[in-house]
Design an enzyme around this catalytic site. Structure first.
Site, PDB file in Angstrom:
ATOM      1  N   GLU A 106       0.838  -1.214   0.000  1.00  9.59           N
ATOM      2  CA  GLU A 106       0.000   0.000   0.000  1.00  9.59           C
ATOM      3  C   GLU A 106       0.865   1.253   0.000  1.00  9.59           C
ATOM      4  OE1 GLU A 106      -2.266  -1.605   3.386  1.00  9.59           O
ATOM      5  OE2 GLU A 106      -4.032  -1.069   2.237  1.00  9.59           O
ATOM      6  N   GLU A 126      -3.970  -9.359   4.107  1.00 15.50           N
ATOM      7  CA  GLU A 126      -4.666  -9.013   5.351  1.00 15.50           C
ATOM      8  C   GLU A 126      -5.840  -9.935   5.659  1.00 15.50           C
ATOM      9  OE1 GLU A 126      -3.587  -7.003   3.076  1.00 15.50           O
ATOM     10  OE2 GLU A 126      -2.729  -5.181   3.957  1.00 15.50           O
TER      11      GLU A 126
HETATM   12  N1  T1G Z   1       4.827  -7.731  11.286  1.00 12.62           N
HETATM   13  C1  T1G Z   1       5.655  -8.144  12.252  1.00 12.62           C
HETATM   14  N2  T1G Z   1       6.419  -9.262  12.164  1.00 12.62           N
HETATM   15  C2  T1G Z   1       6.326  -9.964  11.038  1.00 12.62           C
HETATM   16  C3  T1G Z   1       5.474  -9.586   9.967  1.00 12.62           C
HETATM   17  C4  T1G Z   1       4.709  -8.401  10.134  1.00 12.62           C
HETATM   18  N3  T1G Z   1       3.923  -7.946   9.178  1.00 12.62           N
HETATM   19  N4  T1G Z   1       5.614 -10.509   8.990  1.00 12.62           N
HETATM   20  C5  T1G Z   1       6.503 -11.409   9.430  1.00 12.62           C
HETATM   21  N5  T1G Z   1       6.921 -11.103  10.649  1.00 12.62           N
HETATM   22  C6  T1G Z   1       7.920 -11.818  11.443  1.00 12.62           C
HETATM   23  C7  T1G Z   1       7.471 -13.217  11.797  1.00 12.62           C
HETATM   24  O1  T1G Z   1       6.666 -13.174  12.968  1.00 12.62           O
HETATM   25  C8  T1G Z   1       8.802 -13.892  12.028  1.00 12.62           C
HETATM   26  O2  T1G Z   1       9.261 -13.428  13.291  1.00 12.62           O
HETATM   27  C9  T1G Z   1       9.719 -13.220  11.000  1.00 12.62           C
HETATM   28  O3  T1G Z   1       9.064 -12.007  10.627  1.00 12.62           O
HETATM   29  C10 T1G Z   1       9.926 -14.043   9.768  1.00 12.62           C
HETATM   30  O4  T1G Z   1       8.616 -14.404   9.313  1.00 12.62           O
HETATM   31  C11 T1G Z   1      -2.632  -1.524   6.964  1.00 12.62           C
HETATM   32  C12 T1G Z   1      -2.756  -3.573   8.592  1.00 12.62           C
HETATM   33  C13 T1G Z   1       6.629 -11.603   5.141  1.00 12.62           C
HETATM   34  C14 T1G Z   1       6.154 -13.573   3.653  1.00 12.62           C
HETATM   35  O5  T1G Z   1       0.240 -10.427   6.670  1.00 12.62           O
HETATM   36  O6  T1G Z   1       3.473 -13.518   5.215  1.00 12.62           O
HETATM   37  O7  T1G Z   1      -0.236  -4.573   6.586  1.00 12.62           O
HETATM   38  O8  T1G Z   1       9.406 -15.670  14.422  1.00 12.62           O
HETATM   39  O9  T1G Z   1       8.999 -16.871   9.423  1.00 12.62           O
HETATM   40  O10 T1G Z   1       8.769 -17.376   5.759  1.00 12.62           O
HETATM   41  O11 T1G Z   1      -3.267  -2.994   5.277  1.00 12.62           O
HETATM   42  O12 T1G Z   1       6.211 -13.464   7.360  1.00 12.62           O
HETATM   43  O13 T1G Z   1      11.425 -14.663  13.301  1.00 12.62           O
HETATM   44  O14 T1G Z   1      10.502 -13.615  15.413  1.00 12.62           O
HETATM   45  O15 T1G Z   1       7.042 -15.901   8.118  1.00 12.62           O
HETATM   46  O16 T1G Z   1      10.405 -15.489   5.092  1.00 12.62           O
HETATM   47  C15 T1G Z   1       0.041  -7.717   6.362  1.00 12.62           C
HETATM   48  C16 T1G Z   1       2.734 -11.575   7.084  1.00 12.62           C
HETATM   49  C17 T1G Z   1       0.120  -7.153   7.754  1.00 12.62           C
HETATM   50  C18 T1G Z   1       2.513 -10.514   6.009  1.00 12.62           C
HETATM   51  C19 T1G Z   1       8.013 -13.646   5.302  1.00 12.62           C
HETATM   52  N6  T1G Z   1       1.230  -8.489   6.095  1.00 12.62           N
HETATM   53  N7  T1G Z   1       4.036 -12.147   6.959  1.00 12.62           N
HETATM   54  O17 T1G Z   1       7.944 -15.060   5.346  1.00 12.62           O
HETATM   55  O18 T1G Z   1       9.447 -15.547   7.322  1.00 12.62           O
HETATM   56  S1  T1G Z   1      -1.354  -6.274   8.115  1.00 12.62           S
HETATM   57  C20 T1G Z   1       1.224  -9.816   6.299  1.00 12.62           C
HETATM   58  C21 T1G Z   1       4.284 -13.119   6.029  1.00 12.62           C
HETATM   59  C22 T1G Z   1      -1.232  -4.860   7.199  1.00 12.62           C
HETATM   60  C23 T1G Z   1      -2.317  -2.826   6.308  1.00 12.62           C
HETATM   61  C24 T1G Z   1      -2.451  -4.001   7.222  1.00 12.62           C
HETATM   62  C25 T1G Z   1       5.658 -13.706   6.068  1.00 12.62           C
HETATM   63  C26 T1G Z   1       6.610 -13.100   5.018  1.00 12.62           C
HETATM   64  P1  T1G Z   1      10.216 -14.399  14.160  1.00 12.62           P
HETATM   65  P2  T1G Z   1       8.451 -15.783   8.554  1.00 12.62           P
HETATM   66  P3  T1G Z   1       9.194 -15.946   5.828  1.00 12.62           P
END
Ligand code: T1G
Length: 695
Positions: A106, A126
């Site tokens: 975004e 999301e």
């Molecule tokens: N925020 C905080 N920590 C995150 C994170 C995030 N968005 N995404 C991943 N982590 C941490 C995860 O907990 C882990 O931590 C480490 O990163 C590695 O993750 C306004 C409100 C990005 C594809 O839903 O899909 O934006 O265990 O093991 O396999 O519209 O993480 O190492 O301490 O999964 O390489 C929307 C969620 C948020 C993406 C990477 N975004 N993340 O995958 O590593 S809501 C998501 C993923 C939002 C807006 C709204 C995957 C990844 P730790 P991982 P990976």
């Protein structure tokens, strides 16, 4: 913006998003971006601005760890950051690589230009967190890739490789090679050509006949969404991109939906699962940088249902498997079953012929232990009898190479005892797969007293590779899942004696959201499994009472679907459970023999007794240290026992109900039949008394 995240290259300011591990847009990073944009606009020497991500992502989106905390909305919030970008006097160019998701995408959508490296994961995921894109994604994405493509991405949350979107208005250029150099060259072009600053919000969007499409979309989404409100809200928000009288009105629709969704229990449950799955892979006393043993060759002993399913997990991950049986016929049957499973996936279009062939080529059937001598990991899935396990592990001790990990798929036997059959107990671990092993995500990793730390770290890594949700369990009868399900089954039996029939109990918990009630689940798994365990229990723990109904059912030969009849009747090729009068009469007779006056029992009591029996046993499991954390127990129940995802698992559900309410209900049942079980576990009573939660 700390200096290392702001750099000037000629007349281009480069702002690096640097918040490991995935550049989550936490408050500090948001502040850094706005400071960087201000600094660049104030600097007369700067004529263009590049946003680029450090490490393994452009940005994984909003920082989910901030959700439901003041930091999430603290200024500059994501909307403010986006406003700084859009109101910049100088062109802002987003340079995407690896991951651009959620709020990260975004943010890029608000930039004047976007370039990307191929292979970057582009997504608005999301909805998988029970939300919808809340920073303009539902309004901007349809403007650059079209309504249908955008709706698909937003409702599914699926990621799309950047090159697949190269021809859309999402990207101005694809950059091969060094992204930063590519971004600087692109910025130079933008400046030299004096390209006008284009904003996605100003792009027109029209979709003739959108009403019909949106109705179609709603009709498609509603049944799949089940108890989750987010998918339909996604459709409404994308529809608003077309129908709202202007962009900002559309944003309002999105904003309202987002603020509604973020406080729903369903979203909290999905976010709990997101973090719980990742937390489960961490072992308190095993450092994250523990050196791993290499696992390049796997041996599986037993080519039956479990052995075959276990083998498929590794074949699917491209890891060669030697599958060992004692008899050629059993071995051939096992190989044929694996091939048949792949062929059925091929027919459903889930597998290509080439993949099928490559996987089968990795499978080496064998009748000799000698073929296991170079395996790095050997998993036995032989008959659940300690004497047979002893023979297998003694043999493995002779044959397996030093450093090989020796794993048992046992579901109830003592892993410490099994380790004791070898001279290398440090290399022995339990890997409890759930049937069907190639489908169920749950893997209980049973840590023996002697299991080495690098063995644990290695198998947790292997679990991730074979796409399992691995949870560490200590050694006890039934580990985490089966130990809890036993109490659940006891309550189900008592409910029959006190006034319910199988169908009423199943319907009540299926209405609560379980995939299957206890009796339908028994018929699927085989009622004789519980029968065998109870027979053992009658010897070991004579004072632990069980309903007789389960035993009487098995004495009638009604083991379940595998015998065509169990608690219910089944027709060939039809999984529908048809109530059976003979079984119901047996239940009524049991009540009579016990001198019990059958009573009307509410669905609420059924659900409370079944779910809280899990919670109480789990509290003991937690305080005994069998499970490391409450969320691990939730992961077990969500991925292995059909607990409803929208409730986040038994522990999160108990937290949501409120532990004092759980304890209060238990006190009521403690006054009833077999009330001794309902004495709240000390940990549960303590947390409830202190107004605390499990998670
Ligand atoms: N925020 C905080 N920590 C995150 C994170 C995030 N968005 N995404 C991943 N982590 C941490 C995860 O907990 C882990 O931590 C480490 O990163 C590695 O993750 C306004 C409100 C990005 C594809 O839903 O899909 O934006 O265990 O093991 O396999 O519209 O993480 O190492 O301490 O999964 O390489 C929307 C969620 C948020 C993406 C990477 N975004 N993340 O995958 O590593 S809501 C998501 C993923 C939002 C807006 C709204 C995957 C990844 P730790 P991982 P990976």
């Amino acid at each position: 913006m700390s200096s290392e995240n702001y750099a000037v290259h000629g007349n281009v300011a480069v702002i690096t998003l640097n918040n490991p591990p995935v550049n989550g847009l936490g408050h500090a990073l948001r502040s850094g971006i706005t400071e960087g944009i201000t600094r660049a606009n104030d600097d007369a020497g700067i004529q263009a601005i590049v946003l680029i991500g450090a490490g393994k992502a452009f940005s994984g989106g909003a920082d989910i760890t901030e959700f439901n905390t003041p930091a999430a909305l603290a200024e500059p919030n994501l909307h403010t950051v986006i406003n700084f970008v859009e109101s910049s006097d100088k062109p802002v160019i987003a340079a995407l690589h690896a991951v651009a998701m959620g709020g990260g995408l975004e943010l890029a959508l608000a930039c004047h230009f976007r370039i990307a490296a191929p292979g970057a994961k582009i997504a608005l995921p999301e909805v998988k967190l029970g939300l919808l894109p809340g920073a303009g994604g539902t309004q901007r994405l349809p403007r650059v890739i079209g309504v249908e493509a955008a709706l698909n991405m937003i409702v599914s949350g699926a990621d799309v490789p950047s090159e697949q979107l190269a021809k859309t208005a999402l990207f101005d250029e694809m950059i091969e090679g060094d992204l930063l150099q590519g971004a600087l060259a692109f910025a130079a072009k933008v400046v030299a050509e004096k390209r006008p600053l284009k904003l996605v919000r100003d792009m027109k969007i029209d979709y003739p006949g959108y009403e019909a499409f949106m109705q179609f979309a709603r009709n498609m989404v509603k049944p799949v969404a089940g108890p989750f409100p987010a998918p339909l809200k996604c459709v409404d928000a994308v529809a608003a991109a077309i129908t709202a009288k202007n962009f900002d009105e559309g944003l309002k629709v999105e904003r309202e939906a987002f603020l509604y969704l973020i406080q729903t229990p369903e979203s909290k449950a999905l976010r709990h699962f997101f973090f719980g799955e990742r937390a489960a892979s961490k072992i308190a006393d095993v450092p994250a940088d523990t050196p791993l043993r290499k696992i390049e060759k796997v041996g599986v002993i037993g080519a039956g249902t479990m052995g075959g399913g276990i083998s498929m997990n590794f074949l699917n991950a491209g890891i060669p498997v030697t599958m060992l049986e004692m008899k050629q016929e059993a071995l051939d049957k096992g190989v044929a079953t694996i091939r048949r499973n792949y062929e059925s996936s091929l027919k459903k279009g889930k597998l290509t012929q080439e993949k099928l062939d490559s996987r089968m080529a990795l499978l080496k059937p064998s009748l000799s232990y000698d073929d296991l001598k170079d395996a790095d990991l050997i998993i036995e899935a032989v008959f659940e009898e300690i004497g047979i396990k002893e023979q297998v592990f003694k043999k493995l001790d002779e044959v397996a190479k030093p450093g090989a990990i020796l794993a048992s798929n046992t579901s109830t036997l003592d892993v410490n005892k099994i380790a004791g059959f070898t001279k290398r107990p440090g290399d022995v671990v339990g890997l409890h797969f759930f049937s069907p092993a190639n489908v169920m995500k749950l893997l209980e990793v049973v840590r023996g007293a002697a299991t080495a730390k690098d063995v644990l770290a290695t198998v947790m890594q292997v679990a991730k590779k074979i796409r399992k949700t691995a949870v560490i369990s200590g050694v006890c009868d039934g580990f985490i899942g089966n130990r809890m399900i036993e109490q659940y089954g006891r309550q189900a039996g008592f409910l029959l004696e006190e006034g319910c029939l199988p169908e009423q109990v199943d319907k009540a918990v299926e209405k609560f959201g379980f995939a299957m009630g206890p009796f339908r689940m028994g018929d699927l798994a085989g009622n004789d499994i519980g029968w065998a365990i109870r027979k053992r229990r009658y010897q070991e723990r004579p004072n632990m009472k069980y309903s007789k109904t389960g035993d009487l059912l098995c004495e009638m030969g009604r083991y379940g679907q595998k015998t065509g009849a169990g608690w219910y009747d089944y027709k060939p090729g039809d999984r529908t459970a048809y109530p059976n009068q003979q079984v119901n009469d047996m239940v009524l007779q049991c009540s009579k023999d016990l001198g019990l006056e059958r009573r009307k029992i509410s669905d609420r009591e059924i659900v409370e007794r079944l779910v809280y029996s899990l919670v109480n046993e789990a509290a003991y499991i937690l305080e005994e240290g069998i499970a490391q954390r409450a969320s691990d127990i939730d992961m077990v129940y969500l991925t292995g026992y059909g607990f409803p995802f929208h409730r986040g698992g038994p522990m999160l559900y108990a937290d949501t109900v409120g532990l004092p309410n759980v304890v209060n209900a238990m006190r009521k049942y403690a006054r009833g039949r077999h009330g001794e079980f309902w004495k709240p576990a000390p940990l549960l009573a303590k947390l409830a008394a202190e107004g605390k939660t499990f998670n």
